[in-house]
Design a protein around this motif. Structure first.
Motif, PDB file in Angstrom:
ATOM      1  N   LYS A 128       0.739  -0.961   0.124  1.00 20.88           N
ATOM      2  CA  LYS A 128       0.050  -0.004  -0.378  1.00 20.88           C
ATOM      3  C   LYS A 128       1.131   1.205  -0.055  1.00 20.88           C
ATOM      4  N   ALA A 129       0.612   2.324  -1.035  1.00 21.32           N
ATOM      5  CA  ALA A 129       1.649   3.352  -1.395  1.00 21.32           C
ATOM      6  C   ALA A 129       1.656   3.900  -0.241  1.00 21.32           C
ATOM      7  N   SER A 130       0.020   3.921   0.515  1.00 25.16           N
ATOM      8  CA  SER A 130       0.171   5.066   1.703  1.00 25.16           C
ATOM      9  C   SER A 130       0.844   4.438   2.729  1.00 25.16           C
ATOM     10  N   ARG A 131       1.501   3.454   2.596  1.00 28.64           N
ATOM     11  CA  ARG A 131       2.173   2.855   4.485  1.00 28.64           C
ATOM     12  C   ARG A 131       3.532   2.269   4.049  1.00 28.64           C
ATOM     13  N   CYS A 132       4.249   2.844   2.308  1.00 27.92           N
ATOM     14  CA  CYS A 132       4.870   2.536   1.743  1.00 27.92           C
ATOM     15  C   CYS A 132       5.929   3.187   3.168  1.00 27.92           C
ATOM     16  N   PRO A 133       7.261   2.286   3.541  1.00 30.66           N
ATOM     17  CA  PRO A 133       8.221   2.931   4.693  1.00 30.66           C
ATOM     18  C   PRO A 133       9.140   4.182   3.464  1.00 30.66           C
ATOM     19  N   PHE A 134       9.646   3.735   2.126  1.00 34.16           N
ATOM     20  CA  PHE A 134       9.639   5.568   2.071  1.00 34.16           C
ATOM     21  C   PHE A 134       9.583   6.580   1.916  1.00 34.16           C
ATOM     22  N   VAL A 135       7.520   6.398   1.211  1.00 28.67           N
ATOM     23  CA  VAL A 135       7.428   7.702   1.896  1.00 28.67           C
ATOM     24  C   VAL A 135       6.463   7.850   3.058  1.00 28.67           C
ATOM     25  N   LEU A 136       6.913   7.065   4.259  1.00 25.20           N
ATOM     26  CA  LEU A 136       6.622   8.561   4.882  1.00 25.20           C
ATOM     27  C   LEU A 136       7.698   8.200   5.786  1.00 25.20           C
ATOM     28  N   THR A 137       8.889   7.927   5.539  1.00 24.75           N
ATOM     29  CA  THR A 137      10.084   8.634   6.461  1.00 24.75           C
ATOM     30  C   THR A 137      10.301   9.592   5.320  1.00 24.75           C
ATOM     31  N   SER A 138       9.619   9.439   3.856  1.00 21.49           N
ATOM     32  CA  SER A 138      10.483  10.468   3.286  1.00 21.49           C
ATOM     33  C   SER A 138       9.752  12.037   3.327  1.00 21.49           C
ATOM     34  N   SER A 139       8.241  11.872   4.055  1.00 18.04           N
ATOM     35  CA  SER A 139       7.417  13.193   4.035  1.00 18.04           C
ATOM     36  C   SER A 139       7.989  13.493   5.485  1.00 18.04           C
ATOM     37  N   GLY A 140       8.227  12.542   6.494  1.00 18.35           N
ATOM     38  CA  GLY A 140       8.336  12.955   7.968  1.00 18.35           C
ATOM     39  C   GLY A 140      10.276  13.654   7.690  1.00 18.35           C
ATOM     40  N   PHE A 141      10.868  13.172   6.614  1.00 18.25           N
ATOM     41  CA  PHE A 141      11.898  13.473   7.044  1.00 18.25           C
ATOM     42  C   PHE A 141      11.803  15.223   6.458  1.00 18.25           C
ATOM     43  N   LEU A 142      11.030  15.116   5.045  1.00 15.15           N
ATOM     44  CA  LEU A 142      10.698  16.506   4.352  1.00 15.15           C
ATOM     45  C   LEU A 142      10.125  17.837   5.322  1.00 15.15           C
ATOM     46  N   LEU A 143       9.295  17.014   6.218  1.00 16.51           N
ATOM     47  CA  LEU A 143       8.621  18.029   7.537  1.00 16.51           C
ATOM     48  C   LEU A 143       9.687  18.001   8.423  1.00 16.51           C
ATOM     49  N   GLY A 144      10.259  17.114   8.796  1.00 19.95           N
ATOM     50  CA  GLY A 144      11.477  18.052   9.908  1.00 19.95           C
ATOM     51  C   GLY A 144      12.432  19.028   9.143  1.00 19.95           C
ATOM     52  N   LEU A 145      12.518  19.016   8.747  1.00 18.37           N
ATOM     53  CA  LEU A 145      13.898  18.940   7.739  1.00 18.37           C
ATOM     54  C   LEU A 145      13.233  20.799   7.567  1.00 18.37           C
ATOM     55  N   THR A 146      12.125  20.768   7.337  1.00 21.32           N
ATOM     56  CA  THR A 146      11.243  22.304   6.812  1.00 21.32           C
ATOM     57  C   THR A 146      11.253  22.699   8.507  1.00 21.32           C
ATOM     58  N   ALA A 147      10.964  21.569   9.293  1.00 23.77           N
ATOM     59  CA  ALA A 147      10.975  22.510  11.184  1.00 23.77           C
ATOM     60  C   ALA A 147      12.758  22.922  12.236  1.00 23.77           C
ATOM     61  N   GLY A 148      13.785  21.800  11.469  1.00 22.90           N
ATOM     62  CA  GLY A 148      14.900  22.705  11.646  1.00 22.90           C
ATOM     63  C   GLY A 148      15.130  23.799  11.169  1.00 22.90           C
ATOM     64  N   VAL A 149      15.292  23.980  10.227  1.00 19.42           N
ATOM     65  CA  VAL A 149      15.711  24.727   9.193  1.00 19.42           C
ATOM     66  C   VAL A 149      14.545  26.475  10.304  1.00 19.42           C
ATOM     67  N   VAL A 150      13.628  26.493   9.966  1.00 16.37           N
ATOM     68  CA  VAL A 150      12.470  27.028  10.238  1.00 16.37           C
ATOM     69  C   VAL A 150      13.166  27.628  12.326  1.00 16.37           C
ATOM     70  N   ALA A 151      13.200  26.396  12.714  1.00 18.65           N
ATOM     71  CA  ALA A 151      13.783  27.296  14.287  1.00 18.65           C
ATOM     72  C   ALA A 151      15.006  27.403  14.255  1.00 18.65           C
ATOM     73  N   THR A 152      16.064  26.966  13.495  1.00 14.34           N
ATOM     74  CA  THR A 152      17.157  27.227  13.696  1.00 14.34           C
ATOM     75  C   THR A 152      17.651  28.611  13.691  1.00 14.34           C
ATOM     76  N   ALA A 153      17.085  28.843  12.175  1.00 11.25           N
ATOM     77  CA  ALA A 153      16.978  30.192  11.428  1.00 11.25           C
ATOM     78  C   ALA A 153      16.757  31.405  12.849  1.00 11.25           C
TER      79      ALA A 153
END
Lengths: 308, 308
Positions: free
Chosen positions: A276-301
Motif C-alpha cells: 500500500k503506497a500510503s504505508r510505504c516506508p519510503f514515502v512515510l520516512t521521506s515525508s517525515g524527513f521533509l517535515l523535520g527538515l523544514t522544522a529544523g531550518v525554520v527553528a534554527t534560523a
C-alpha cells in the motif's frame, strides 16, 4: 537416494486438508435454526447450494427467520446455479429427511439426536458436520474472508480460534479494498485478449499466457481494481507489439506524473507490486524527513537570528 | 418481515464452500506419480492421512521418488496419527484399488482412465478429485500458507490463480514470522491456566475464558511467539487478582523501557495489536522527522554561521 529427501519441503504433519467443496446446485440439509445454523446456511447459500432447513418455527434465530422470509432465496428459479432455500417447519423426521442430500450440517442442542443423524449419514456416506462435536465431523469450518471471487480461509486446526480471527482481521486490513474487483479485472482482460488474439495453436496460447503474466505483474492489485474500459483498451493495444503496459503507462496525465514524482507507486522498499503506497516506508520516512527538515531550518534560523 | 433481511449480510452467491476435511488416520489413494501427484501427496501426508500411491516406478517425479525413499513415511508406526505412505509400483488396477479408501486423487495423463476412476468413486460415494478436470472434482485445492498449526487457503474459484498466488505471497509478507509459535503459546498458556484454575463450574469456565481473551488481546502475535516459560509464569501470576498482563508488563527491563519510549509497541496508528512495529507509520514518520530535524538544524546552523 535418501539424500534426495532434503531437496523438497519436509512433511509437516498436523495440518488439515483444506479444500473447496463443490456444493453448487447440490442439495444440502441444515438441521436447526439457531445462530450456528444461520452461519452454516449463509456458507451454503453463498456457495450456490440448494438448501433444505429443518427446524421448528418456534426456534428460529432472527437471521434464519430473515433468510426464510427472503423471497429471492425461497422462490424457485428456472436458471441454474441459483442458491435456494426450502424451509420445513418441524423437527428432524428421520431417514427420509436425508433423501437426496449431498451434505448434512446439524446445529441443534439434542446431542443424542445429532449422533443418530451423524450415524445415518455415515452409513449413507453423506459428508456430515455436527456443530461442536469434532468426532462427528467429516470436516470443519474456519474463519473466512470474502471479497467477491476471492475467499481466504484461516484455520488453526481448532488450536486458537481467537488467534484465527485476529489473523483474519489482519489479512482483511492488508488486502487492497477492491481486490475482488482486481480479480474480476484480470478475468475481463483475459477474455478480451482472447477476442483480439483468438489463435488456438500452442504458440499463440503460450504468447497469450506470457503477455498476461507480464501485464499482471506490472499492476498492483489496487491498480488492477481501477482498470476501466479505457485503460483495458490501452493495455490491449500493447498486444500487437508484445508490450506489457503498466498502470502509469496508461495513466500518465498530470496527476499521474505528480503521484509518480512523490514516489507513490515506485517505493523502492516494496518487494511486491501490492504494497500500500500510503504505508510505504519510503514515502512515510521521506515525508517525515521533509517535515523535520523544514522544522529544523525554520527553528534554527529563528534561534540564530535572535542570537545575532 | 422482509425488512429484517437488511439487518444481516446479504447472500453473495459464487463462493466455494471452503472446509477443513478430516483425513487424519484415514486411507487415501493417489493415482499417478508426477509433479501434480507430488503436491497431492504432500497435502495428504501433512494432514496425517494413510496414503497409498499407485504409479509405475518408471514414471515418478523426483519429489514423489524422494517421499517413497523416506523411511520415516514408509515404515509403519504403532503410534496413531502418523502419516504413512504405501507405494505400489504399477498402473491403476481397477475397483480393488479403491477398497477401504476415504478419498481418491488422480493426476495422470490418461483422460479416459481418470473418468472411469471418477465414476467408480462416485458410485461408491468416495470423494474424488481428477486433476485438471473440474466436472470430475468433488472438491478443489487452493493456494495454501502454512505456519505450524496455522493454515491459510486462498481461493479465487479458479478465476485468477496467479492473483491467488500474489495474495498468498502478500499474506505471507504480512504474517509475523512466528505466528505459528504464537498459536502454540496460546495453547500452552491455556493448558497451564487449566492446571492453576481447574474448576469445572460455569463461573470458573467463564472467568477463565474472559481472562484468556483479555490476556491475548494485550499481546501482539509477534509478542505471543516470544512468550517463554518465565513470561508465561508472570502472566499466570495475574490470574488470582484477575489481572491481564501484557508483554511490556512482564518485560519492563531497560531494553523494554527504551523500546517503549521509542514508540515501538504503542504506535497510535495501529488499529490492532498485530501491526509490525518496524512498519508502523508513526515510528517511520517520527524517525524521519527526527532525522530531518537534525539535518535542518545542522545545515541551517552551518549556513548562518558562514553568513555571519
Amino acid at each position: 537416494m535418501s539424500t534426495k529427501t532434503e531437496e523438497f519441503p519436509a512433511i509437516q504433519p498436523g495440518a488439515s486438508l483444506i479444500i473447496a467443496w463443490q456444493i453448487k446446485n447440490k442439495r444440502a440439509l441444515v438441521v436447526g435454526g439457531g445462530a450456528v445454523a444461520a452461519g452454516r446456511l449463509s456458507a451454503l447459500l453463498n456457495a450456490n447450494a440448494l438448501v433444505t432447513l429443518v427446524a421448528p418455527s418456534s426456534n428460529l434465530s432472527p437471521e434464519v427467520a430473515s433468510r426464510i422470509a427472503d423471497v429471492s432465496l425461497t422462490t424457485p428459479s428456472s436458471e441454474g446455479a441459483t442458491p435456494s432455500l426450502t424451509y420445513i417447519d418441524r423437527v428432524f423426521a428421520g431417514e427420509s429427511d436425508l433423501e437426496g442430500m449431498e451434505m448434512v450440517l446439524t446445529a441443534i442442542d439434542e446431542i443424542g439426536l445429532s449422533s443418530r443423524i451423524c450415524e445415518m449419514c455415515r452409513t449413507r456416506r453423506i459428508p456430515v458436520n455436527v456443530a461442536d462435536v469434532p468426532p462427528e465431523c467429516d470436516f470443519y469450518f474456519g474463519s473466512i474472508v470474502r471479497r467477491g471471487p476471492l475467499q481466504i480461509m484461516v484455520s488453526t486446526g481448532g488450536k486458537g480460534p481467537r488467534i484465527a480471527n485476529r489473523v483474519r482481521r489482519a489479512i482483511e486490513g492488508t488486502l487492497p479494498d477492491r481486490v475482488g474487483d482486481a480479480i474480476e479485472s484480470v478475468g475481463t482482460l483475459r477474455s478480451e485478449l482472447r477476442k483480439v488474439a483468438n489463435g488456438k495453436d500452442k504458440a499463440t496460447i503460450e504468447r497469450r499466457m506470457d503477455w498476461m503474466v507480464r501485464v499482471c505483474d506490472k499492476w498492483s492489485l489496487a491498480e488492477l481494481a481501477e482498470m476501466d474500459e479505457r485503460m483495458r483498451q490501452e493495455v490491449l493495444d500493447g498486444w500487437e507489439d508484445n508490450v506489457a503496459k503498466g498502470y502509469w503507462d496508461v495513466n500518465a496525465g498530470v496527476l499521474g506524473k505528480a503521484a509518480s514524482a512523490l514516489g507513490l507507486g515506485k517505493c523502492p522498499a516494496r518487494d511486491s507490486p501490492d504494497g500500500k503506497a500510503s504505508r510505504c516506508p519510503f514515502v512515510l520516512t521521506s515525508s517525515g524527513f521533509l517535515l523535520g527538515l523544514t522544522a529544523g531550518v525554520v527553528a534554527t534560523a529563528a534561534v540564530m537570528r535572535r542570537w545575532n
